[in-house]
Write an enzyme that holds these catalytic residues in place. Sequence first.
Site, PDB file in Angstrom:
ATOM      1  N   ASP A  60       0.820  -1.209   0.000  1.00 18.19           N
ATOM      2  CA  ASP A  60       0.000   0.000   0.000  1.00 18.19           C
ATOM      3  C   ASP A  60       0.860   1.267   0.000  1.00 18.19           C
ATOM      4  OD1 ASP A  60      -2.499  -1.163  -0.086  1.00 18.19           O
ATOM      5  OD2 ASP A  60      -2.620  -1.395   2.086  1.00 18.19           O
ATOM      6  N   TYR A  68       6.225  -9.878   6.767  1.00 15.77           N
ATOM      7  CA  TYR A  68       6.203  -8.425   6.932  1.00 15.77           C
ATOM      8  C   TYR A  68       6.919  -8.049   8.220  1.00 15.77           C
ATOM      9  CZ  TYR A  68       2.819  -7.638   3.168  1.00 15.77           C
ATOM     10  OH  TYR A  68       2.203  -7.550   1.947  1.00 15.77           O
TER      11      TYR A  68
END
Length: 299
Positions: free
Chosen positions: A94, A152
């Site tokens: 994002d 992540y």
Amino acid sequence: MLLFESILFYVLHKIQFILSGKFISFHVSYKVHMKRGLLMKNIKLTIQYDGTRYQGWQKPGKKGISNTISGKLTEVISRITDEETTLFAGAKTDTNVHADAQIVNFKTNTTLSALKLKQELNHYLPQDIAIISAEEVSERFHASLNAQTITYLYRVNCAPVADVFTRKYKYHLPDTLDFNAMQHASEQLLGRHDFKHFSSGKTKKSTEKDLLSIEIFNGFHIPKDLLLKCEQPSDADFLFLLKGNDFLHQMPLYLTETLLEIGLGSRNASSIPLIFSGEDTVSKRCPSHGLFLHEITYK
């Protein structure tokens, strides 16, 4: 004699026409195969980027947007190869999210070697996007479909004042976190669950995911290879490492925020099962600038 020569000429002309037709047919067929990718190289790239000034990997519904990572990369690849390019990515990050090792593949007819492509790309790409490696791989490799695990990393800084040089890559939270409370709570998130309440946006795909591990590090216990290049270990720093078979939209941010709220004492760990069942909700998500796509592994 004249009749024989006329017949011979007619036969030879027909043979030449038939052979010419076969050559044309082969030439057209060869071009079709090339376009279908049957004779194309499959190039795999490992990419590092600073997502600060980009609208994520790819803006939903709009291909080739110049202020996205994929838009910038596609533009440069097309310039180098003189071809239209379609990129396939291991994960779609994002706005403001960074990457230590994004994986991408694309098909090309270029005569340039993988090494030369890497050199050319790094020459023309902006300085906040770098090609770490480039290699020619099997035709069957697909970065979007073949990923086995995705990891992540999220960085938090709890110092009273944010560090000027690392503030773009850490969530500044000037408060005290209970490390043990977060550690124990993270165990309830592990395993296969329906994570739809820990994500945003709708999806037609399954919302059940396997969260394989959550590691939380603090201060001098943060592994050196996970530190930013410009930073020194500090007790004010926390690092969250989340590994799964896949992640829903913004799922790492919601999971980390939930653990931070438990660490701050504003949420109880007993709320986690209630969030899964839909009886409770996550209040918000962490700011995206502290998130890094750290690693993608393939079968």
